[in-house]
Design a protein around this motif. Structure first.
Motif, mmCIF file in Angstrom:
data_model
loop_
_atom_site.group_PDB
_atom_site.id
_atom_site.type_symbol
_atom_site.label_atom_id
_atom_site.label_comp_id
_atom_site.label_asym_id
_atom_site.label_seq_id
_atom_site.Cartn_x
_atom_site.Cartn_y
_atom_site.Cartn_z
ATOM 1 N N GLU A 233 1.201 6.437 -6.963
ATOM 2 C CA GLU A 233 0.099 7.349 -7.274
ATOM 3 C C GLU A 233 0.576 8.803 -7.172
ATOM 4 O O GLU A 233 0.285 9.616 -8.056
ATOM 5 C CB GLU A 233 -1.073 7.094 -6.339
ATOM 6 N N LEU A 234 1.314 9.132 -6.121
ATOM 7 C CA LEU A 234 1.858 10.488 -5.969
ATOM 8 C C LEU A 234 2.768 10.872 -7.134
ATOM 9 O O LEU A 234 2.783 12.022 -7.572
ATOM 10 C CB LEU A 234 2.641 10.612 -4.661
ATOM 11 N N LEU B 79 2.315 7.616 -11.614
ATOM 12 C CA LEU B 79 2.526 6.386 -12.378
ATOM 13 C C LEU B 79 1.271 5.533 -12.478
ATOM 14 O O LEU B 79 1.038 4.887 -13.507
ATOM 15 C CB LEU B 79 3.644 5.543 -11.740
ATOM 16 N N VAL B 80 0.494 5.499 -11.409
ATOM 17 C CA VAL B 80 -0.676 4.615 -11.355
ATOM 18 C C VAL B 80 -1.863 5.335 -10.718
ATOM 19 O O VAL B 80 -2.022 5.351 -9.514
ATOM 20 C CB VAL B 80 -0.390 3.294 -10.594
ATOM 21 N N PRO B 81 -2.717 5.922 -11.534
ATOM 22 C CA PRO B 81 -3.915 6.550 -10.974
ATOM 23 C C PRO B 81 -4.896 5.505 -10.447
ATOM 24 O O PRO B 81 -4.963 4.390 -10.965
ATOM 25 C CB PRO B 81 -4.504 7.320 -12.150
ATOM 26 N N ARG B 82 -5.615 5.868 -9.406
ATOM 27 C CA ARG B 82 -6.682 5.003 -8.879
ATOM 28 C C ARG B 82 -7.990 5.381 -9.549
ATOM 29 O O ARG B 82 -8.230 6.537 -9.840
ATOM 30 C CB ARG B 82 -6.836 5.200 -7.366
ATOM 31 N N ARG B 83 -8.833 4.379 -9.751
ATOM 32 C CA ARG B 83 -10.158 4.591 -10.334
ATOM 33 C C ARG B 83 -11.179 3.863 -9.470
ATOM 34 O O ARG B 83 -11.043 2.660 -9.233
ATOM 35 C CB ARG B 83 -10.238 4.011 -11.754
ATOM 36 N N PRO B 84 -12.194 4.559 -8.985
ATOM 37 C CA PRO B 84 -13.221 3.875 -8.184
ATOM 38 C C PRO B 84 -14.009 2.902 -9.050
ATOM 39 O O PRO B 84 -14.197 3.118 -10.250
ATOM 40 C CB PRO B 84 -14.115 5.004 -7.682
ATOM 41 N N LEU C 24 0.821 -1.209 0.000
ATOM 42 C CA LEU C 24 0.000 0.000 0.000
ATOM 43 C C LEU C 24 0.856 1.259 0.000
ATOM 44 O O LEU C 24 0.494 2.255 -0.628
ATOM 45 C CB LEU C 24 -0.964 -0.004 1.187
ATOM 46 N N ARG C 25 1.999 1.227 0.678
ATOM 47 C CA ARG C 25 2.924 2.368 0.634
ATOM 48 C C ARG C 25 3.463 2.552 -0.783
ATOM 49 O O ARG C 25 3.574 3.675 -1.277
ATOM 50 C CB ARG C 25 4.077 2.194 1.622
ATOM 51 N N TRP C 26 3.795 1.442 -1.460
ATOM 52 C CA TRP C 26 4.281 1.526 -2.837
ATOM 53 C C TRP C 26 3.203 2.102 -3.743
ATOM 54 O O TRP C 26 3.484 2.950 -4.582
ATOM 55 C CB TRP C 26 4.693 0.155 -3.348
ATOM 56 N N VAL C 27 1.970 1.625 -3.583
ATOM 57 C CA VAL C 27 0.860 2.123 -4.388
ATOM 58 C C VAL C 27 0.691 3.624 -4.157
ATOM 59 O O VAL C 27 0.549 4.399 -5.110
ATOM 60 C CB VAL C 27 -0.452 1.364 -4.081
ATOM 61 N N ALA C 28 0.714 4.036 -2.906
ATOM 62 C CA ALA C 28 0.555 5.462 -2.587
ATOM 63 C C ALA C 28 1.667 6.290 -3.223
ATOM 64 O O ALA C 28 1.397 7.369 -3.783
ATOM 65 C CB ALA C 28 0.527 5.663 -1.071
ATOM 66 N N GLN C 29 2.897 5.804 -3.175
ATOM 67 C CA GLN C 29 4.009 6.551 -3.764
ATOM 68 C C GLN C 29 3.903 6.585 -5.283
ATOM 69 O O GLN C 29 4.125 7.631 -5.901
ATOM 70 C CB GLN C 29 5.350 5.938 -3.346
#
Length: 78
Positions: free
Chosen positions: A39-40, A43-48, A32-37
């Protein structure tokens, strides 16, 4: 994670945050820390998920997908 997201994009699949965390092979908190970084860093936007408010999908940005493809081509194509 980036390779998994790259492959999913090529195959037209969506990857949930939880699936990406599991596939990473590390502790969920680390993933989750990797995902958050990532995203910041854009590199990888989140989509609901429009059908399930509890789930979020990860995409790989077009620029990141291009960079992964270039890396794959220079690393594995001779």
């Amino acid at each position: 994670m980036l390779l998994d997201l790259f492959a999913a994009r090529a195959e037209g699949r969506r990857i949930s945050v939880s699936s990406a965390c599991i596939a990473s092979g590390v502790a969920t908190s680390t993933a989750l820390r990797w995902v958050a970084q990532m995203e910041l860093d854009g590199l990888v936007p989140r989509r609901p998920d429009p059908s399930d408010g509890r789930r979020t999908f990860l995409d790989i940005s077009a620029d990141t997908a291009d960079a992964v493809e270039r890396w794959l081509n220079t690393t594995f194509v001779h």
